[in-house]
Design a protein around this motif. Structure first.
Motif, PDB file in Angstrom:
ATOM      1  N   VAL A 172     -31.924  24.946   6.513  1.00 35.75           N
ATOM      2  CA  VAL A 172     -31.375  24.673   5.179  1.00 35.75           C
ATOM      3  C   VAL A 172     -32.514  24.278   4.246  1.00 35.75           C
ATOM      4  O   VAL A 172     -33.281  23.350   4.527  1.00 35.75           O
ATOM      5  CB  VAL A 172     -30.318  23.557   5.237  1.00 35.75           C
ATOM      6  CG1 VAL A 172     -29.810  23.229   3.832  1.00 35.75           C
ATOM      7  CG2 VAL A 172     -29.160  23.983   6.139  1.00 35.75           C
ATOM      8  N   THR A 173     -32.637  24.984   3.133  1.00 35.52           N
ATOM      9  CA  THR A 173     -33.690  24.691   2.159  1.00 35.52           C
ATOM     10  C   THR A 173     -33.146  24.266   0.801  1.00 35.52           C
ATOM     11  O   THR A 173     -33.873  23.668   0.005  1.00 35.52           O
ATOM     12  CB  THR A 173     -34.596  25.921   1.966  1.00 35.52           C
ATOM     13  OG1 THR A 173     -33.789  27.047   1.582  1.00 35.52           O
ATOM     14  CG2 THR A 173     -35.345  26.252   3.258  1.00 35.52           C
ATOM     15  N   VAL A 174     -31.882  24.575   0.528  1.00 33.94           N
ATOM     16  CA  VAL A 174     -31.268  24.246  -0.761  1.00 33.94           C
ATOM     17  C   VAL A 174     -29.853  23.763  -0.504  1.00 33.94           C
ATOM     18  O   VAL A 174     -29.134  24.342   0.320  1.00 33.94           O
ATOM     19  CB  VAL A 174     -31.215  25.476  -1.701  1.00 33.94           C
ATOM     20  CG1 VAL A 174     -30.511  25.125  -3.006  1.00 33.94           C
ATOM     21  CG2 VAL A 174     -32.619  26.004  -1.981  1.00 33.94           C
ATOM     22  N   VAL A 175     -29.451  22.701  -1.186  1.00 33.70           N
ATOM     23  CA  VAL A 175     -28.068  22.222  -1.137  1.00 33.70           C
ATOM     24  C   VAL A 175     -27.607  21.986  -2.566  1.00 33.70           C
ATOM     25  O   VAL A 175     -28.283  21.287  -3.340  1.00 33.70           O
ATOM     26  CB  VAL A 175     -27.913  20.919  -0.332  1.00 33.70           C
ATOM     27  CG1 VAL A 175     -26.461  20.450  -0.343  1.00 33.70           C
ATOM     28  CG2 VAL A 175     -28.407  21.102   1.100  1.00 33.70           C
ATOM     29  N   ASP A 176     -26.475  22.553  -2.926  1.00 33.34           N
ATOM     30  CA  ASP A 176     -25.904  22.372  -4.263  1.00 33.34           C
ATOM     31  C   ASP A 176     -24.465  21.918  -4.093  1.00 33.34           C
ATOM     32  O   ASP A 176     -23.627  22.666  -3.586  1.00 33.34           O
ATOM     33  CB  ASP A 176     -25.963  23.692  -5.037  1.00 33.34           C
ATOM     34  CG  ASP A 176     -25.385  23.568  -6.451  1.00 33.34           C
ATOM     35  OD1 ASP A 176     -25.271  22.420  -6.939  1.00 33.34           O
ATOM     36  OD2 ASP A 176     -25.045  24.607  -7.038  1.00 33.34           O
ATOM     37  N   GLN A 177     -24.190  20.669  -4.461  1.00 29.93           N
ATOM     38  CA  GLN A 177     -22.799  20.197  -4.397  1.00 29.93           C
ATOM     39  C   GLN A 177     -22.422  19.614  -5.754  1.00 29.93           C
ATOM     40  O   GLN A 177     -23.165  18.835  -6.337  1.00 29.93           O
ATOM     41  CB  GLN A 177     -22.595  19.188  -3.272  1.00 29.93           C
ATOM     42  CG  GLN A 177     -23.333  17.870  -3.386  1.00 29.93           C
ATOM     43  CD  GLN A 177     -22.868  16.877  -2.328  1.00 29.93           C
ATOM     44  OE1 GLN A 177     -21.693  16.828  -1.958  1.00 29.93           O
ATOM     45  NE2 GLN A 177     -23.790  16.083  -1.834  1.00 29.93           N
ATOM     46  N   ARG A 178     -21.262  20.026  -6.221  1.00 29.29           N
ATOM     47  CA  ARG A 178     -20.778  19.578  -7.521  1.00 29.29           C
ATOM     48  C   ARG A 178     -19.318  19.182  -7.397  1.00 29.29           C
ATOM     49  O   ARG A 178     -18.546  19.862  -6.702  1.00 29.29           O
ATOM     50  CB  ARG A 178     -20.920  20.699  -8.563  1.00 29.29           C
ATOM     51  CG  ARG A 178     -22.351  21.178  -8.730  1.00 29.29           C
ATOM     52  CD  ARG A 178     -22.442  22.324  -9.721  1.00 29.29           C
ATOM     53  NE  ARG A 178     -23.769  22.910  -9.729  1.00 29.29           N
ATOM     54  CZ  ARG A 178     -24.105  23.969 -10.471  1.00 29.29           C
ATOM     55  NH1 ARG A 178     -23.204  24.532 -11.265  1.00 29.29           N
ATOM     56  NH2 ARG A 178     -25.328  24.448 -10.423  1.00 29.29           N
ATOM     57  N   PRO A 179     -18.921  18.097  -8.055  1.00 30.28           N
ATOM     58  CA  PRO A 179     -17.528  17.663  -7.964  1.00 30.28           C
ATOM     59  C   PRO A 179     -16.559  18.784  -8.298  1.00 30.28           C
ATOM     60  O   PRO A 179     -16.702  19.483  -9.308  1.00 30.28           O
ATOM     61  CB  PRO A 179     -17.448  16.532  -9.007  1.00 30.28           C
ATOM     62  CG  PRO A 179     -18.854  16.006  -9.074  1.00 30.28           C
ATOM     63  CD  PRO A 179     -19.740  17.202  -8.877  1.00 30.28           C
ATOM     64  N   GLY A 180     -15.613  19.014  -7.381  1.00 29.83           N
ATOM     65  CA  GLY A 180     -14.584  20.022  -7.597  1.00 29.83           C
ATOM     66  C   GLY A 180     -14.997  21.433  -7.251  1.00 29.83           C
ATOM     67  O   GLY A 180     -14.177  22.351  -7.307  1.00 29.83           O
ATOM     68  N   ARG A 181     -16.286  21.630  -6.843  1.00 30.80           N
ATOM     69  CA  ARG A 181     -16.747  22.995  -6.588  1.00 30.80           C
ATOM     70  C   ARG A 181     -17.307  23.169  -5.178  1.00 30.80           C
ATOM     71  O   ARG A 181     -17.879  24.208  -4.868  1.00 30.80           O
ATOM     72  CB  ARG A 181     -17.811  23.392  -7.608  1.00 30.80           C
ATOM     73  CG  ARG A 181     -17.255  23.485  -9.028  1.00 30.80           C
ATOM     74  CD  ARG A 181     -18.332  23.852 -10.019  1.00 30.80           C
ATOM     75  NE  ARG A 181     -18.984  25.120  -9.688  1.00 30.80           N
ATOM     76  CZ  ARG A 181     -20.001  25.629 -10.373  1.00 30.80           C
ATOM     77  NH1 ARG A 181     -20.486  24.974 -11.423  1.00 30.80           N
ATOM     78  NH2 ARG A 181     -20.540  26.779 -10.017  1.00 30.80           N
ATOM     79  N   GLY A 367     -21.551  12.041  -0.051  1.00 28.55           N
ATOM     80  CA  GLY A 367     -21.664  12.584  -1.393  1.00 28.55           C
ATOM     81  C   GLY A 367     -20.309  13.086  -1.838  1.00 28.55           C
ATOM     82  O   GLY A 367     -19.295  12.879  -1.154  1.00 28.55           O
ATOM     83  N   PRO A 368     -20.239  13.768  -2.977  1.00 31.86           N
ATOM     84  CA  PRO A 368     -18.940  14.244  -3.467  1.00 31.86           C
ATOM     85  C   PRO A 368     -18.201  15.121  -2.465  1.00 31.86           C
ATOM     86  O   PRO A 368     -16.982  15.027  -2.325  1.00 31.86           O
ATOM     87  CB  PRO A 368     -19.312  15.038  -4.727  1.00 31.86           C
ATOM     88  CG  PRO A 368     -20.620  14.470  -5.170  1.00 31.86           C
ATOM     89  CD  PRO A 368     -21.334  14.079  -3.913  1.00 31.86           C
TER      90      PRO A 368
END
Length: 402
Positions: A172-181, A367-368
Motif C-alpha cells: 500500500v502506497t496511497v490511502v484516501d479516506q473521506r467522510p461518506g465516501r 479514522g472516518p
C-alpha cells in the motif's frame, strides 16, 4: 452487500497473523461481508508472525486489567484449540520461570501473584519438583506455568488464508479516506482498490500506514532485532520444555530464554538490539533514510538515554558468542559457546512514544472509515483470535456509522 463503486466491503492491509485473524473474525461476524486482504510480500506471515519463538503465552506476566492480560489468557487456549482442530503442530509443555539469585525471588513471587490475578494457574516448585521437570537448569526458586504452549504460527497463518481472499505483492502506497465516501488505496504495482472500510495490521509499518490514512498515531515504530541461537544436540537434550528468567520490570525486554519448539529444536534468545532498518534481520541490512529518521525522533534519543547500559549489553551479546553463552548459562550452566549455532532472527515492531516510553499494551486508532493497529507486540500472535474480534467489532461499528 458490496455496492458500486466499492470493490469490497473491508480491505485488510497485512497478512500477518493479526490481519488474517481480523479478516477471519469479520467473515464469521458477517458472512455476507466481502473482505479482501492485501499483503506486500509473496506469502503470509513473512515477518513477525513467522519469525518468533512459537510460544503460545499464558498471560501470566501482563499487567492485570491490560488488553494484553485479557486477550492473551483467552487467546492462548483458543490458539491451541484451533491448532488441534486443524491438525497444526502444537504442544502444551508448560514453562518454568527461574529466579537465579536471591535478589530475584521477590520478583518471582510478584509474578505468581500477577498470574493468579489474571486467572492463570501457577505452581511454586520445590527443588525436587524443579529437578524432575528440568534437571539441568539452575535456580534458587522457580515457578511452573502449565498452560504455556508452543505451535507453528506460520502453519496457522497458512490455514487462515485458505478461507480468505488474499492478494500478494500489493504494498500500500496511497490511502484516501473521506467522510461518506469510504476508502481507496493505491498499491506499488499501480492497482487501486476501493472499500467501505480499511483495517491496517501492518506490524513494522503500522505507524506509516496510519499516517498515510490521515490518522496521526502519536508514536513511532522502532525496530528491534531479536537474535536467536539454536542449541546443538548435546545441549538441546538438557532442555525438556520452556525455560524463562524472571523478568526485571526496570528493563524493556525479558532477556534470553530457552524454547523447545514443535519440531524438537531448542532455541535460545532472543537478544534484542536496535535494527538499522524495519526489516533489518542482519547487521548489514541498513536503510540509511530510515535510520536517520529513527535517530532524529525524540523518543529514540530519550529511550537511548534511559536504557543505554541495557542496550550496550545487548549489542555485546550480539557481537560476542561468549557473552551470549554467558547469558544462557544463567539458566543452563552446562552450555558452552560451541553449543550455540546460528538461527534466523526476527524484528520486533516496538512502538515508542515521543517521551521515550516503550508502549507496553496493544493500541488501536480509528479514522472516518478505518481502524489501525498501532502496537501489537508479543503476545499478539498468541492473542490473534480475540484481537481479531476486537478489531472486527470496531470495523463493523465504522460500517454501521456510514
Amino acid at each position: 452487500m458490496t455496492r458500486a463503486p466499492y470493490d469490497c466491503d473491508v480491505l485488510v492491509a497485512g497478512a500477518g497473523i493479526v490481519g488474517l485473524a481480523t479478516a477471519h473474525a469479520l467473515r464469521a461476524a458477517a458472512p455476507r461481508l466481502r473482505v479482501v486482504v492485501v499483503e506486500k510480500e509473496a506469502g503470509p506471515a513473512r515477518h513477525q508472525s513467522g519469525r518468533n519463538s512459537g510460544v503460545v503465552h499464558s498471560g501470566v506476566a501482563y499487567r492485570p486489567g491490560s488488553l494484553k492480560a485479557r486477550l492473551a489468557v483467552a487467546g492462548g487456549a483458543e490458539m491451541l484449540a484451533y491448532c488441534a482442530e486443524h491438525g497444526i503442530a502444537h504442544a502444551r509443555p508448560g514453562k518454568v520461570v527461574l529466579a537465579t539469585t536471591s535478589e530475584e525471588v521477590p520478583r518471582l513471587r510478584e509474578l505468581a501473584q500477577r498470574g493468579r490475578a489474571n486467572g492463570v494457574a501457577v505452581e511454586e516448585l520445590s527443588p525436587r519438583r524443579l529437578a524432575a521437570l528440568e534437571p539441568h537448569v539452575r535456580a534458587v526458586a522457580a515457578l511452573r506455568v502449565p498452560s504455556t504452549g508452543v505451535c507453528d504460527f506460520r502453519a496457522v497463518a497458512a490455514r487462515l488464508t485458505a478461507d480468505l481472499d488474499v492478494r500478494y505483492g500489493a504494498a500500500v502506497t496511497v490511502v484516501d479516506q473521506r467522510p461518506g465516501r469510504g476508502v481507496a488505496i493505491g498499491t506499488e504495482a499501480g492497482h487501486v482498490l476501493r472499500a467501505r472500510a480499511l483495517v491496517t495490521c501492518a506490524g513494522l509499518y503500522g505507524d506509516r500506514l496510519a499516517r498515510l490514512a490521515g490518522v496521526e498515531p502519536g508514536l513511532r515504530i522502532i525496530p528491534f532485532r531479536g537474535e536467536y541461537r539454536t542449541l546443538a544436540p548435546r545441549a538441546a537434550r538438557m532442555v525438556r520444555g520452556l525455560v524463562y528468567p524472571v523478568a526485571d520490570p526496570a528493563l524493556p525486554f525479558l532477556g534470553v530464554h530457552l524454547t523447545r519448539g514443535t519440531d524438537g529444536t531448542v532455541h535460545a534468545g532472543p537478544n534484542a538490539v536496535p535494527a538499522p532498518a524495519r526489516e533489518g534481520y542482519r547487521w548489514s541490512a541498513v536503510d540509511p533514510a530510515e535510520l536517520v529518521s529513527t535517530l532524529r525522533y525524540p523518543g529514540t534519543r530519550r529511550l537511548a538515554a534511559r536504557y543505554w547500559r541495557t542496550g550496550a549489553a545487548e549489542i555485546r551479546r550480539s557481537l560476542s558468542p561468549a557473552a551470549f553463552a554467558a547469558a544462557v548459562r544463567r539458566l543452563l550452566p552446562a552450555v558452552e559457546a560451541a553449543d550455540l549455532l546460528p538461527a534466523p532472527a526476527g524484528v520486533r515492531a516496538q512502538a515508542v512514544l515521543p517521551d521515550g516510553t516503550l508502549l507496553d499494551d496493544f493500541r488501536f486508532a480509528e479514522g472516518p472509515h478505518s481502524v489501525h493497529v498501532l502496537n501489537a507486540p508479543s503476545p499478539a500472535a498468541t492473542a490473534a483470535f480475540p484481537i481479531g474480534r476486537e478489531i472486527a467489532e470496531r470495523t463493523l461499528r465504522r460500517l454501521a456509522g456510514g
